[in-house]
Scaffold this motif. Structure first.
Motif, short mmCIF file in Angstrom:
data_model
loop_
_atom_site.label_atom_id
_atom_site.label_comp_id
_atom_site.label_asym_id
_atom_site.label_seq_id
_atom_site.Cartn_x
_atom_site.Cartn_y
_atom_site.Cartn_z
N ALA A 1 -39.83 25.83 -4.18
CA ALA A 1 -41.20 26.33 -4.37
C ALA A 1 -42.28 25.39 -3.85
CB ALA A 1 -41.43 26.59 -5.85
N GLN A 2 -41.89 24.25 -3.24
CA GLN A 2 -42.90 23.27 -2.85
C GLN A 2 -43.34 23.49 -1.41
OE1 GLN A 2 -40.32 19.94 -4.00
NE2 GLN A 2 -41.96 19.30 -5.36
N ASP A 3 -44.50 22.94 -1.10
CA ASP A 3 -45.05 23.03 0.25
C ASP A 3 -44.83 21.72 0.98
OD1 ASP A 3 -46.01 25.59 -0.18
OD2 ASP A 3 -47.85 24.81 -1.12
N VAL A 4 -45.15 21.73 2.28
CA VAL A 4 -44.99 20.52 3.08
C VAL A 4 -46.26 20.27 3.89
CG1 VAL A 4 -43.91 21.83 4.95
CG2 VAL A 4 -43.61 19.36 4.86
N THR A 5 -46.64 19.02 3.97
CA THR A 5 -47.75 18.63 4.83
C THR A 5 -47.60 17.17 5.18
OG1 THR A 5 -50.15 18.38 5.02
CG2 THR A 5 -49.23 18.13 2.84
N SER A 6 -48.02 16.79 6.38
CA SER A 6 -48.02 15.38 6.75
C SER A 6 -49.44 14.93 7.07
CB SER A 6 -47.11 15.13 7.95
OG SER A 6 -47.55 15.87 9.08
N GLU A 7 -50.41 15.71 6.65
CA GLU A 7 -51.81 15.31 6.84
C GLU A 7 -52.20 14.27 5.77
OE1 GLU A 7 -53.73 16.20 9.32
OE2 GLU A 7 -52.01 17.27 10.11
N PRO A 8 -53.11 13.36 6.13
CA PRO A 8 -53.56 12.39 5.14
C PRO A 8 -54.17 13.09 3.93
CG PRO A 8 -54.30 11.79 7.34
CD PRO A 8 -53.74 13.18 7.43
N SER A 9 -53.85 12.61 2.75
CA SER A 9 -54.44 13.18 1.53
C SER A 9 -55.68 12.41 1.15
CB SER A 9 -53.43 13.15 0.39
OG SER A 9 -53.00 11.84 0.14
N ASN A 10 -56.67 13.09 0.63
CA ASN A 10 -57.94 12.42 0.29
C ASN A 10 -57.89 11.84 -1.12
OD1 ASN A 10 -59.10 13.13 2.76
ND2 ASN A 10 -59.58 15.20 2.02
N ALA B 1 -41.28 13.49 19.81
CA ALA B 1 -41.44 13.67 18.36
C ALA B 1 -42.63 12.86 17.88
CB ALA B 1 -40.18 13.23 17.62
N ARG B 2 -43.35 13.43 16.93
CA ARG B 2 -44.43 12.71 16.27
C ARG B 2 -44.37 13.06 14.79
NH1 ARG B 2 -49.10 10.12 17.78
NH2 ARG B 2 -50.64 9.90 16.13
N GLY B 3 -44.35 12.03 13.96
CA GLY B 3 -44.21 12.30 12.54
C GLY B 3 -44.81 11.23 11.66
N THR B 4 -44.64 11.43 10.37
CA THR B 4 -45.15 10.52 9.36
C THR B 4 -44.02 10.09 8.45
OG1 THR B 4 -47.30 11.63 9.38
CG2 THR B 4 -46.78 10.29 7.45
N PHE B 5 -43.96 8.80 8.19
CA PHE B 5 -42.96 8.24 7.28
C PHE B 5 -43.66 7.72 6.03
CE2 PHE B 5 -40.91 4.31 5.73
CZ PHE B 5 -39.71 4.86 5.26
N ILE B 6 -43.12 8.08 4.85
CA ILE B 6 -43.58 7.53 3.58
C ILE B 6 -42.40 6.79 2.95
CG2 ILE B 6 -44.49 8.05 1.28
CD1 ILE B 6 -45.74 10.56 2.39
N SER B 7 -42.58 5.52 2.70
CA SER B 7 -41.53 4.72 2.09
C SER B 7 -41.26 5.19 0.66
CB SER B 7 -41.96 3.24 2.08
OG SER B 7 -40.95 2.43 1.56
N PRO B 8 -39.99 5.27 0.23
CA PRO B 8 -38.84 4.76 0.97
C PRO B 8 -38.04 5.79 1.75
CG PRO B 8 -38.23 5.15 -1.30
CD PRO B 8 -39.67 5.55 -1.20
N ASP B 9 -38.25 7.11 1.52
CA ASP B 9 -37.28 8.04 2.08
C ASP B 9 -37.86 9.43 2.40
OD1 ASP B 9 -37.70 8.97 -0.45
OD2 ASP B 9 -35.59 9.08 -1.03
N ARG B 10 -39.12 9.49 2.90
CA ARG B 10 -39.69 10.79 3.25
C ARG B 10 -40.22 10.76 4.68
NH1 ARG B 10 -41.38 14.35 -1.40
NH2 ARG B 10 -40.20 13.51 -3.15
N TYR C 1 -50.51 9.90 2.60
CA TYR C 1 -49.95 11.16 3.08
C TYR C 1 -49.20 11.84 1.94
CZ TYR C 1 -50.75 9.29 7.78
OH TYR C 1 -51.32 8.76 8.90
N THR C 2 -48.93 13.13 2.11
CA THR C 2 -48.11 13.88 1.18
C THR C 2 -47.02 14.61 1.94
OG1 THR C 2 -49.96 14.24 -0.34
CG2 THR C 2 -48.06 15.71 -0.56
N ILE C 3 -45.78 14.42 1.54
CA ILE C 3 -44.65 15.13 2.14
C ILE C 3 -43.80 15.69 1.01
CG2 ILE C 3 -42.58 14.97 3.57
CD1 ILE C 3 -43.88 12.65 5.06
N GLU C 4 -43.67 17.01 0.98
CA GLU C 4 -42.84 17.68 -0.03
C GLU C 4 -41.84 18.60 0.65
OE1 GLU C 4 -42.97 16.81 -3.04
OE2 GLU C 4 -44.91 15.82 -3.23
N ALA C 5 -40.80 18.95 -0.07
CA ALA C 5 -39.80 19.87 0.46
C ALA C 5 -40.42 21.25 0.64
CB ALA C 5 -38.60 19.95 -0.47
N PRO C 6 -40.18 21.91 1.76
CA PRO C 6 -40.75 23.24 1.98
C PRO C 6 -39.95 24.33 1.25
CG PRO C 6 -39.42 22.61 3.84
CD PRO C 6 -39.42 21.42 2.93
#
Length: 291
Positions: free
Chosen positions: A282-291, A82-91, A258-263
């Motif tokens: 209606a939201q998208d998901v991404t774990s790429e760094p946001s500029n 597994a490889r992922g991104t964590f955003i505090s506190p719960d994403r 990073y940005t993480i949203e519900a797909p």
């Protein structure tokens, strides 16, 4: 003339020795105290707004309890990577590699709060579904004071400084100790089968900024029943006959944006046996760094 050359040689040799002494390698510096270094590195994990997390396995396989989720084959779902991104506190957003027998599959996982979403070409026909693929797991446990990554590292006993080392080209401090299996739930996404006993642990901390780079856990193999073909009796396999499971957990990308949203999930799931309709989002998901 000969005396002049002698003086010149002595002068050059002395200057060379002086330069060598002044330009000594950082690796000649005294090693930091192990517990103090680990506490500093652990605090940086706790203070991080985000980080990337990678989990790789070797040795005895690890099965995932998927609860009531319908599987395409009557085989255990095994965790591979597994490889992922964590955003505090719960994403959390992760790409998880699993296997069903000889069939390899990839699962995209998004967890926000207590909700989990998954997508897989093999398991969900490429659609996002709201499903609890890792029962009971929530991203907030990664930094929880009870059972999180920081509490797990702070609970390590018999801690010792092994020395300075090269970890795949990285200059690190290598620490070694033992950790109670009950304290590694978050470190392994709740997938480790062992719940008691001491596990050997290797911790690698970056020499320059004192951040945790890698944690390696050595989980003893489970007791597995074996069938005696001659008598038909069931016996237990000897632990030394089985490989331990080695969990290699890497942390990188501290405090990146990073940005993480519900797909968006599918409303209709009638063609997947044993499932009901999921509510769309209606939201998208991404774990790429946001500029």
């Amino acid at each position: 003339m000969r005396r002049y050359l002698t003086y010149l040689i002595v002068l050059i040799a002395g200057a060379s020795l002086l330069l060598a002494a002044c330009g000594g390698s950082d690796k000649d510096e005294p090693l930091p105290e192990a517990r103090t270094l680990l506490q500093e590195a652990t605090q940086k994990v706790e203070d991080a707004a985000s980080f990337e997390l990678e989990i790789a396995l070797s040795g005895y396989p690890v099965s995932i309890d998927v609860g009531d989720f319908p599987m395409p084959m009557d085989l255990p779902l095994q965790f591979d990577y597994a490889r992922g991104t964590f955003i505090s506190p719960d994403r959390l957003s992760a790409n998880v590699q699993v296997s069903l027998g000889d069939l390899a599959a990839t699962v995209d996982l998004v967890a926000i709060g207590n909700e989990q979403f998954m997508r897989s070409d093999t398991l969900t026909q490429g659609r996002w579904l709201q499903e609890e693929i890792i029962p009971g797991f929530a991203p907030s446990v990664l930094l929880s004071k009870d059972g999180g990554i920081t509490s797990a590292l702070n609970s390590i006993t018999n801690l010792e400084m092994v020395g300075r080392a090269d970890l795949d080209g990285l200059d690190v401090y290598h620490l070694r100790g033992q950790i109670d299996a009950a304290n590694v739930y978050a470190l392994t996404f709740g997938l480790m089968g062992s719940r008691q006993g001491a596990l050997d642990a290797d911790i690698y901390i970056m020499a320059d900024d004192h951040t945790v780079e890698q944690i390696v856990l050595h989980e003893p193999p489970p007791v597995v029943p074996t069938q005696d073909a001659a008598s038909g009796a069931t016996a237990e396999a000897e632990p030394e006959d089985l490989e331990p499971t080695v969990w290699t957990i890497s942390l990188q990308g501290y405090n990146e944006s990073y940005t993480i949203e519900a797909p968006a999930t599918e409303e209709a799931r009638s063609d997947i046996p044993g499932t009901e309709a999921a509510q769309p989002d209606a939201q998208d998901v991404t774990s790429e760094p946001s500029n």
